[in-house]
Scaffold this active site. Structure first.
Site, PDB file in Angstrom:
ATOM      1  N   GLY A  42       0.823  -1.205   0.000  1.00  0.00           N
ATOM      2  CA  GLY A  42       0.000   0.000   0.000  1.00  0.00           C
ATOM      3  C   GLY A  42       0.859   1.258   0.000  1.00  0.00           C
ATOM      4  N   LYS A  92       0.721   2.437  -6.720  1.00  0.00           N
ATOM      5  CA  LYS A  92       0.129   1.487  -7.671  1.00  0.00           C
ATOM      6  C   LYS A  92      -0.830   2.185  -8.614  1.00  0.00           C
ATOM      7  CE  LYS A  92      -1.687  -1.234  -4.646  1.00  0.00           C
ATOM      8  NZ  LYS A  92      -0.988  -0.752  -3.449  1.00  0.00           N
ATOM      9  N   THR A 107      -1.147   5.375  -9.414  1.00  0.00           N
ATOM     10  CA  THR A 107      -0.474   6.287 -10.336  1.00  0.00           C
ATOM     11  C   THR A 107       0.176   5.505 -11.467  1.00  0.00           C
ATOM     12  OG1 THR A 107       0.018   7.568  -8.374  1.00  0.00           O
ATOM     13  CG2 THR A 107       1.097   8.236 -10.405  1.00  0.00           C
ATOM     14  N   ASP A 150      -9.295  -2.515  -5.766  1.00  0.00           N
ATOM     15  CA  ASP A 150      -8.934  -2.085  -4.410  1.00  0.00           C
ATOM     16  C   ASP A 150     -10.176  -1.530  -3.722  1.00  0.00           C
ATOM     17  OD1 ASP A 150      -7.780  -1.032  -2.199  1.00  0.00           O
ATOM     18  OD2 ASP A 150      -6.113  -0.090  -3.266  1.00  0.00           O
ATOM     19  N   GLU A 152      12.810   0.617  -0.400  1.00  0.00           N
ATOM     20  CA  GLU A 152      12.913   0.471   1.052  1.00  0.00           C
ATOM     21  C   GLU A 152      12.859  -1.001   1.378  1.00  0.00           C
ATOM     22  OE1 GLU A 152       9.925   2.554   3.210  1.00  0.00           O
ATOM     23  OE2 GLU A 152      10.665   4.484   2.486  1.00  0.00           O
ATOM     24  N   ASN A 169       9.230   3.388  -7.423  1.00  0.00           N
ATOM     25  CA  ASN A 169       8.675   4.738  -7.360  1.00  0.00           C
ATOM     26  C   ASN A 169       9.360   5.584  -6.298  1.00  0.00           C
ATOM     27  OD1 ASN A 169       6.703   5.330  -9.250  1.00  0.00           O
ATOM     28  ND2 ASN A 169       5.197   4.033  -8.237  1.00  0.00           N
TER      29      ASN A 169
END
Lengths: 329, 217
Positions: free
Chosen positions: A23, A27, A29, A51, A234, A261
């Site tokens: 989340g 996604k 975009t 979603d 990350e 992203n």
């Protein structure tokens, strides 16, 4: 491999494209941008959000519903939002008065059945799936893009055809064996409480099963289906992506693109401490991604200074999916 | 045809060994031996063994690799680990079914070779005397028991010979086990009540010296 999604756009045989990830990694975009790029090269494109937290409307600044609607400013891009919870209520409502009457006839049982139907795991996905199939069968879209829910949800949705196939095979086998006996009980008409015939019911189920197995075959065909993984640089996001790719492999669903992203590209003489620290961390995980996913198209997208909303911004953003972003020196 | 006496004795020995070692242990031992031979399952059994070692090695490596610092190394290891685990589980399941058939076959064969053979021998040679006892050695009722059930009076029947072998084997094995224990295990010295306990003089002296030193302090 080249760092763009050009390969997906060039692959004209693709029919289903899934966009998924944790989340908040972008996604929606990414899927909107991909849809815009595809719309330039295909006759008719459909963008579907499964979603429960719908973002398509936000991204395009336009209200979408559960029917495919043309996106403003395009003539071949359609979008729809499926509400997994709404579908069941719709289905119950479709039965109309006769269904309600039969529910009343059953007394308290009716409500109980309703509660039961809601509590079956995966039923919401099943409903949205059926909805999609209905839409897709009636109209001819060249390519359909799914903006999926965060990871866990997506995978259940993808696994669904296999599960459903097994369950339906069992049910239809059972009903073929016991059907005649049940019909004997219920009289010559074989009427069920809500005015349905058992044979009809079985036929409907088998029709659904054949559609599902057809779609299942298509999902497992790398020429027709691909999965675009979206992540940020990350640890947790990378971890989830790796898990997702492994799981997709086990379902035999093709995936060969990763969109990274929200990358920071601070200028050399940038005084912002946080930006530089973050850039360092992102660089570390980017190197890991490059090392681990050698045979993937890894697309690096920058973090912009403004929100990516509305047609123009999305178009600008989508350009970077096909032309690699050149960071300023 | 070897002597019937010897055959019965060997049969009883085998039965005794099986009962002491345990049927399941023997089955497992045979299964391992079976897989060592060039049999259809031997290759997959070997593969399962190597996979098991591989999985343990990968687990250890995964534990020492930090996913935060070396994500790509860690993920590659994880992939290998998952792959090996999946393959191992598949192999293991198929091996297990093979082992089950193997065990049941072996059990049947074993039963036929021991208990079954004993029954057949006892039925077949029921009327045959194993050997004769000199007349007058034992009273009539003892002779009658020794020839039980159908051997001619004055001889020893196969059943009685079998029982005799079994009890002898039992006694001998117990004796062997006991002497082995006696020979290998050191007896634990237990001082009885009122028995004088021996201490070495030097130890006592040093103790006394210690006490004195404490006093000095």
């Amino acid at each position: 491999m080249e760092p763009t999604l050009q390969s997906i756009i060039d692959q004209k045989s693709l029919r289903w494209i899934f966009v998924g990830g944790k989340g908040g990694v972008g996604k929606t975009t990414t899927s909107c941008s991909l849809a815009i790029q595809l719309a330039k090269h295909r006759k008719k494109v459909l963008l579907i959000s499964t979603d429960p937290a719908h973002n398509l409307s936000d991204a395009f600044n336009q209200k979408f519903g559960k029917d495919a609607r043309l996106v403003d400013g395009f003539d071949n891009l359609f979008a729809m939002e499926i509400d997994p919870n709404g579908s069941i209520q719709d289905l119950l409502a479709q039965g109309g008065e006769s269904a309600e009457e039969s529910m009343a006839a059953l007394g308290g049982m009716g409500n109980m059945m309703q509660d039961l139907a809601f509590s079956i795991p995966g039923v919401d996905e099943a409903m949205s799936f059926a909805e999609v199939l209905k839409q897709v069968k009636s109209t001819s879209y060249e390519v359909i893009i799914f903006d999926t829910a965060p990871t866990g949800h997506t995978l259940r949705f993808l696994q669904f055809p296999t599960v459903m196939e097994k369950a339906l095979a069992k049910i239809s086998q059972l009903s073929r064996q016991f059907g005649p006996m049940l019909n004997g009980f219920l009289g010559a008409g074989g009427q069920l409480p809500n005015g349905q015939n058992i044979d009809e019911l079985i036929q409907k189920m088998e029709a659904l099963q054949s559609t599902i197995s057809e779609v299942n075959v298509q999902f497992k065909n790398p020429d027709m289906t691909t999965f675009v993984c979206v992540c940020i640089s990350e640890f947790l996001s990378l971890y989830e992506t790796e898990r997702m790719i492994q799981e997709l492999n086990s379902y035999e669903i093709d995936t060969h693109s990763i969109v990274v992203n929200q990358l920071l590209f601070p200028k050399k003489d940038n005084p912002c401490e946080q930006c530089n620290a973050r850039r360092k961390m992102q660089k570390k995980y980017l190197d890991q991604i490059g090392d681990l996913y050698e045979d993937f198209n890894v697309v690096k997208m920058p973090l912009l200074t403004d929100e990516v909303r509305g047609k123009d911004r999305l178009e600008m953003f989508s350009e970077m999916l096909v032309k690699p972003y050149q960071p300023p020196e | 045809m070897p002597s019937l006496l010897l055959v019965m004795f060997i049969l009883q020995t085998v039965l005794h060994i099986i009962n002491t070692v345990g049927a399941s242990t023997i089955n497992e031992l045979l299964w391992i031996l079976y897989n060592k031979l060039p049999t259809p399952t031997s290759s997959s059994a070997q593969r399962a063994q190597t996979l098991k070692r591989e999985i343990i090695r990968l687990k250890r490596e995964l534990a020492t690799t930090s996913p935060q610092d070396n994500f790509s190394t860690w993920a590659k290891l994880d992939r290998q680990h998952n792959k090996a685990t999946a393959e191992y589980q598949k192999l293991d399941a198929s091996l297990r079914t093979h082992q089950q058939t193997f065990t049941s076959t072996i059990s049947t064969l074993r039963w036929l070779g021991t208990q079954g053979a004993r029954f057949i021998l006892q039925m077949w040679f029921a009327k045959t005397p194993m050997f004769w006892i000199p007349a007058g050695w034992v009273p009539y009722y003892a002779e009658w028991i020794l020839s039980f059930p159908r051997a001619p009076l004055g001889s020893v029947s196969i059943n009685v010979w079998g029982i005799a072998c079994a009890s002898m084997l039992g006694l001998v094995s117990e004796a062997v086990a006991a002497s082995y224990v006696l020979a290998t295990k050191q007896p634990v010295p237990v001082g009885g009540k009122g028995e004088p306990m021996a201490f070495s003089a030097s130890a006592e002296k040093s103790e006394k010296a210690g006490v004195e030193r404490e006093k000095e302090l």
